[in-house]
Design a protein around this motif. Structure first.
Motif, PDB file in Angstrom:
ATOM      1  N   GLY A 171       0.813  -1.201   0.000  1.00 50.44           N
ATOM      2  CA  GLY A 171       0.000   0.000   0.000  1.00 50.44           C
ATOM      3  C   GLY A 171       0.849   1.254   0.000  1.00 50.44           C
TER       4      GLY A 171
ATOM      5  N   GLU B 112       2.184  -2.384   6.059  1.00 53.49           N
ATOM      6  CA  GLU B 112       1.112  -2.873   5.173  1.00 53.49           C
ATOM      7  C   GLU B 112       0.944  -4.388   5.288  1.00 53.49           C
ATOM      8  OE1 GLU B 112      -1.127  -1.402   3.279  1.00 53.49           O
ATOM      9  OE2 GLU B 112      -0.450   0.680   3.396  1.00 53.49           O
TER      10      GLU B 112
ATOM     11  N   GLU C 146      -2.570  -5.803   6.297  1.00 55.34           N
ATOM     12  CA  GLU C 146      -3.384  -6.452   5.259  1.00 55.34           C
ATOM     13  C   GLU C 146      -3.425  -7.968   5.390  1.00 55.34           C
ATOM     14  OE1 GLU C 146      -2.316  -5.181   1.310  1.00 55.34           O
ATOM     15  OE2 GLU C 146      -3.053  -3.144   1.654  1.00 55.34           O
TER      16      GLU C 146
END
Ligand SMILES: Nc1nc2c([nH]c(=O)n2[C@@H]2O[C@H](COP(=O)(O)OP(=O)(O)OP(=O)(O)O)[C@@H](O)[C@H]2O)c(=O)[nH]1
Ligand SMILES: [Mg+2]
Length: 343
Positions: free
Chosen positions: A45, A60, A64
């Motif tokens: 990201g 990230e 995620e």
């Protein structure tokens, strides 16, 4: 509608992680409703202001997919600048080998381990194509010195491959006529098969018709200059009538075969990408005895030119095995060369 506002020129800096578990990589499906929603992606990201890329990727991957990645074990894979029309991105792609945890989609997105050879271009955003190439290509091309002696090639290959894990052979013999070149290539192909390495033919695209089992074609600029002129997507129909081909039709070899191009300038790199090259070589990195008239690039220029390139790029010219990490550290895919292995 394309964004033509003042921030138009600034690409969004995105940290992308190719999390590797042996031969498999971690793939997620982008949530629908997001940019490029529904397509597959490598987790990652946007880099926050003031944040390093490594730190962004650690954050990230935790947010995620619930992985705890070690920033020290991350290695740059490739940088890709891509303009989607509505948005421009700089994908800063890193290999992540050291991590803890079992991946799960913390934003509700499906995640999966996939083998690199099973990745399909069309399942991903179009900017991801060079990432898939970079994952498949070897870190080194062994380029042959001038010879029509298959015994010499065989001996050199066996010796070289005893100290390497992944290489490919680029059979470059510009002194040979096409018939003699193809005779030699027929003899070299089984050697490459026996070693489990790809064989790239050097010359025009038609060589592949005679030797379809080769991995692909590497074009010297003398051949590139003979290809039909290419227009990017902005080319008008009238320009096609005047003998230009649109970029989407310009790739001179079939999909599934590799296309490499010898380049020496940013313009040649840009053109290589336009005709669909899977990789380019960029030379000369260092001074060479074969081309003493050419100004060597050095790693700083290499880094700048490679960053703007749209395909993986190998450093060539006066480089050796020890330069593979330098090339990768400067944004390259690895090295290609003759003098460091050929006897
Ligand atoms: N993560 C990721 N982004 C990609 C890939 N390929 C690609 O073009 N992108 C683009 O990079 C941009 C930023 O990625 P992102 O949407 O994951 O950013 P993010 O995690 O910070 O999401 P957010 O906007 O919800 O905060 C998107 O426009 C996306 O389409 C890829 O493989 N992985
Ligand atoms: Mg994301």
């Amino acid at each position: 509608m394309p964004n033509t506002g003042p921030d138009r020129a600034l690409p969004v800096h995105v940290a992308v992680g190719v999390v590797a578990d042996g031969a498999r990589v971690l793939i997620a499906r982008r949530p629908s409703g997001k940019h490029m929603g529904g397509l597959l992606e490598f987790p990652g990201g946007k880099v926050d202001p003031g944040e390093s890329v490594r730190a962004a990727l650690v954050r990230e991957l935790a947010e995620e997919v619930g992985l705890e990645a070690d920033p020290v074990g991350m290695e740059p894979l490739i940088q890709i600048e891509h303009d989607y029309g509505d948005k421009s991105v700089l994908l800063d792609v890193w290999r992540v080998r050291d991590f803890k945890g079992v991946p799960r989609g913390l934003e509700g997105q499906p995640v999966n381990w996939m083998r690199v050879e099973d990745l399909n271009d069309t399942d991903f955003p179009v900017a991801n194509r060079p990432i898939i190439r970079a994952l498949r290509l070897p870190p080194e091309w062994l380029v042959t010195g001038e010879s029509d002696d298959v015994g010499q090639i065989s001996r050199n290959l066996a010796l070289a491959l005893s100290v390497r894990s992944r290489s490919g052979l680029l059979l470059r013999q510009p002194q040979l006529a096409v018939e003699a070149y193809l005779r030699l290539a027929h003899e070299v192909l089984p050697l490459c098969k026996a070693h489990g390495i790809p064989l790239m033919l050097h010359g025009g695209p038609s060589l592949l018709q005679v030797l379809p089992e080769a991995a692909g074609i590497h074009l010297p600029q003398s051949v590139v200059r003979q290809l039909p002129d290419v227009r990017s997507a902005k080319g008008t129909p009238s320009s096609i009538q005047q003998g230009f081909v649109p970029a989407s039709e310009a790739r001179p070899v079939a999909a599934g075969k590799w296309l490499g191009v010898s380049c020496h300038s940013p313009a040649e790199l840009a053109h290589a990408a336009l005709i669909g090259a899977d990789y380019a070589t960029l030379s000369p990195l260092n001074p060479t005895s074969s081309h003493p008239e050419r100004e060597p690039l050095g790693w700083d220029s290499f880094r700048g030119w490679v960053r703007a390139a749209r395909c993986p790029v190998y450093a060539m010219g006066g480089v050796g095995l020890r330069d593979i990490p330098s090339s990768i550290g400067h944004g390259g895919q690895g090295i290609a060369g003759i003098s460091h292995w050929w006897r």
